[in-house]
Scaffold this motif. Sequence first.
Motif, PDB file in Angstrom:
ATOM      1  N   VAL A  30       1.085  -2.223 -17.611  1.00  0.00           N
ATOM      2  CA  VAL A  30       0.041  -1.809 -17.728  1.00  0.00           C
ATOM      3  C   VAL A  30       1.484  -1.065 -19.415  1.00  0.00           C
ATOM      4  CG1 VAL A  30      -1.493  -1.211 -17.448  1.00  0.00           C
ATOM      5  CG2 VAL A  30      -0.193   0.134 -17.211  1.00  0.00           C
ATOM      6  N   ILE A  31       0.447   0.201 -20.293  1.00  0.00           N
ATOM      7  CA  ILE A  31       1.780   0.176 -21.304  1.00  0.00           C
ATOM      8  C   ILE A  31       1.749   1.802 -20.768  1.00  0.00           C
ATOM      9  CG2 ILE A  31       2.119   0.759 -24.011  1.00  0.00           C
ATOM     10  CD1 ILE A  31       0.614  -2.229 -24.141  1.00  0.00           C
ATOM     11  N   GLY A  32       2.289   1.867 -20.969  1.00  0.00           N
ATOM     12  CA  GLY A  32       2.646   3.813 -20.582  1.00  0.00           C
ATOM     13  C   GLY A  32       3.970   4.959 -21.403  1.00  0.00           C
ATOM     14  N   PHE A 308     -14.901 -11.219 -28.014  1.00  0.00           N
ATOM     15  CA  PHE A 308     -14.932 -11.060 -26.236  1.00  0.00           C
ATOM     16  C   PHE A 308     -14.979 -10.225 -25.424  1.00  0.00           C
ATOM     17  CE2 PHE A 308     -14.067 -15.178 -28.813  1.00  0.00           C
ATOM     18  CZ  PHE A 308     -14.879 -15.998 -27.613  1.00  0.00           C
ATOM     19  N   GLY A 309     -15.140  -8.558 -25.434  1.00  0.00           N
ATOM     20  CA  GLY A 309     -15.679  -7.851 -24.618  1.00  0.00           C
ATOM     21  C   GLY A 309     -14.542  -7.638 -23.422  1.00  0.00           C
ATOM     22  N   LEU A 310     -12.402  -7.890 -24.168  1.00  0.00           N
ATOM     23  CA  LEU A 310     -11.080  -7.678 -22.976  1.00  0.00           C
ATOM     24  C   LEU A 310     -11.112  -5.958 -23.553  1.00  0.00           C
ATOM     25  CD1 LEU A 310     -10.271 -11.002 -23.855  1.00  0.00           C
ATOM     26  CD2 LEU A 310     -12.022  -9.872 -21.818  1.00  0.00           C
ATOM     27  N   PRO A 311     -11.416  -5.054 -23.394  1.00  0.00           N
ATOM     28  CA  PRO A 311     -11.673  -3.793 -23.924  1.00  0.00           C
ATOM     29  C   PRO A 311      -9.530  -3.522 -23.740  1.00  0.00           C
ATOM     30  CG  PRO A 311     -12.688  -3.142 -22.695  1.00  0.00           C
ATOM     31  CD  PRO A 311     -12.496  -4.705 -23.104  1.00  0.00           C
ATOM     32  N   ASP A 312      -9.183  -3.787 -22.524  1.00  0.00           N
ATOM     33  CA  ASP A 312      -7.858  -3.313 -21.795  1.00  0.00           C
ATOM     34  C   ASP A 312      -6.096  -4.554 -22.656  1.00  0.00           C
ATOM     35  OD1 ASP A 312      -8.326  -6.165 -21.043  1.00  0.00           O
ATOM     36  OD2 ASP A 312      -8.135  -6.114 -19.040  1.00  0.00           O
ATOM     37  N   ARG A 313      -7.050  -5.143 -23.532  1.00  0.00           N
ATOM     38  CA  ARG A 313      -6.310  -5.934 -24.788  1.00  0.00           C
ATOM     39  C   ARG A 313      -5.665  -6.061 -25.881  1.00  0.00           C
ATOM     40  NH1 ARG A 313      -6.748 -10.561 -20.424  1.00  0.00           N
ATOM     41  NH2 ARG A 313      -8.137  -9.230 -19.684  1.00  0.00           N
ATOM     42  N   GLY A 319      -1.973   2.750 -21.675  1.00  0.00           N
ATOM     43  CA  GLY A 319      -3.554   2.545 -21.098  1.00  0.00           C
ATOM     44  C   GLY A 319      -3.992   1.292 -21.252  1.00  0.00           C
ATOM     45  N   LEU A 320      -3.356   0.054 -21.936  1.00  0.00           N
ATOM     46  CA  LEU A 320      -3.331  -1.393 -22.360  1.00  0.00           C
ATOM     47  C   LEU A 320      -2.597  -2.530 -21.494  1.00  0.00           C
ATOM     48  CD1 LEU A 320      -4.748  -1.395 -25.706  1.00  0.00           C
ATOM     49  CD2 LEU A 320      -6.061  -0.412 -23.767  1.00  0.00           C
ATOM     50  N   ARG A 321      -2.969  -2.988 -20.882  1.00  0.00           N
ATOM     51  CA  ARG A 321      -2.161  -4.570 -20.702  1.00  0.00           C
ATOM     52  C   ARG A 321      -1.362  -4.427 -20.636  1.00  0.00           C
ATOM     53  NH1 ARG A 321      -4.300  -8.485 -17.050  1.00  0.00           N
ATOM     54  NH2 ARG A 321      -2.916 -10.058 -17.977  1.00  0.00           N
ATOM     55  N   ALA A 322      -0.226  -5.219 -20.408  1.00  0.00           N
ATOM     56  CA  ALA A 322       0.998  -5.096 -20.972  1.00  0.00           C
ATOM     57  C   ALA A 322       1.540  -6.739 -21.976  1.00  0.00           C
ATOM     58  CB  ALA A 322       2.665  -4.341 -20.455  1.00  0.00           C
ATOM     59  N   TRP A 345       5.697 -10.402 -22.058  1.00  0.00           N
ATOM     60  CA  TRP A 345       5.652  -9.724 -20.967  1.00  0.00           C
ATOM     61  C   TRP A 345       3.682 -10.035 -20.977  1.00  0.00           C
ATOM     62  CZ3 TRP A 345       8.470  -8.019 -24.138  1.00  0.00           C
ATOM     63  CH2 TRP A 345      10.428  -7.431 -24.060  1.00  0.00           C
ATOM     64  N   CYS A 346       3.522 -10.651 -19.313  1.00  0.00           N
ATOM     65  CA  CYS A 346       1.990 -10.756 -19.219  1.00  0.00           C
ATOM     66  C   CYS A 346       1.945 -10.038 -18.158  1.00  0.00           C
ATOM     67  CB  CYS A 346       2.025 -12.582 -18.553  1.00  0.00           C
ATOM     68  SG  CYS A 346       1.947 -13.709 -20.402  1.00  0.00           S
ATOM     69  N   ALA A 347       0.866  -9.169 -18.593  1.00  0.00           N
ATOM     70  CA  ALA A 347       0.670  -7.604 -17.809  1.00  0.00           C
ATOM     71  C   ALA A 347       1.880  -7.236 -16.855  1.00  0.00           C
ATOM     72  CB  ALA A 347      -0.163  -8.546 -16.578  1.00  0.00           C
ATOM     73  N   GLY A 348       3.058  -6.666 -18.293  1.00  0.00           N
ATOM     74  CA  GLY A 348       4.492  -5.829 -17.498  1.00  0.00           C
ATOM     75  C   GLY A 348       5.659  -7.569 -16.743  1.00  0.00           C
TER      76      GLY A 348
END
Length: 360
Positions: A30-32, A308-313, A319-322, A345-348
Amino acid sequence: MTTRTTLTGVRVFDGEQLTPPRTVVIDGDVIGTDATGAREIDASGAVLLPGLIDAHVHLHGPETLRDLASWGVTTGLDMACWPRERVASLRGEVTGAADFRTPGMPAIGPGGRHADMPGMPAEAIVTTPAEARAHVEARAAEGDDYIKGVAEAPGDGGPSAETLQALVVAAREHGLKTVIHAATAGAYVLAVDTGAEFITHIPVNGPLPAETIDKMRAAGQIAVPTLTMMESVLAGRAPVTGPLNNVTALHRAGIEILAGTDANAQPGAPGLVPHGESLHREFELLARAGLSPVEILRAATVLPARAFGLPDRGAVEPGLRADLVLVDGDPTADLTATRAIRAIWCAGHSVTPVPHREDA
């Protein structure tokens, strides 16, 4: 060994513009915010984008996800993948590869190009509202992410209007959205009338009726034109002017447009479109249709994530996916900068961009 990386002096596309130079922390997947012990990368002069989202791809195997990632496409929205065992195996392909969502098997009619595609299962064919409802129930039971239906012009062998409408209604009852394929003017009219959330492709055989565009706007429907595919379909026969004009009309009407390519390597497909690289070509075609660079970047980041309901990116926020793409140049002014990829980076997980791969 640290799992943290800091990008210093980097300008960030925040969904509207570039920020002043700042520091972005990659903390695991994630992005920290805590840079303690991080490995530092000097990103001065570069621009950091959210990982790109292709809103229409076709998955074939792990190599598909790796190809997408190597061009900065960290999420692919698949539009037909089966059997369920293949989907399950791909869901485990996460390290250094693109993430994805899928409708599983599509709902098609007994005629038309899709029914003739090699490997298309007979159970994909729906001919009645009851069969459409059963199709949705099966996809929901498999854990698919949305529903895909195929509209054809009346008389061209696709599901009836009533059947497609039943598909959309049943999907909503299961908490799922629906994407309807429509590549001709007649099919597009039918697709819009179903009330589906998304219409993918754009007619190549004539202009969209003004009434249809008005209905789309009133219903809040979203377009995924896949201009790269339409260009491939027309190659050697006609310029891509007609589809571009249709996208221009949708854009001027205020209809939300997402960047999708129909990337595939499917035998029997109307055109073969390379995974990953084609999204950058889609950007160029959307620009020709009148979208601004910022609108196009949004069409491949924050907008598909929200739709498309992807609130993590879809954004560069703690807090979002890296899922991140570091490029040289300013893509808000010159879209060709999206091809000048310095790092991904895909998910870090660091991914080698195509221009730097030994096998490229």
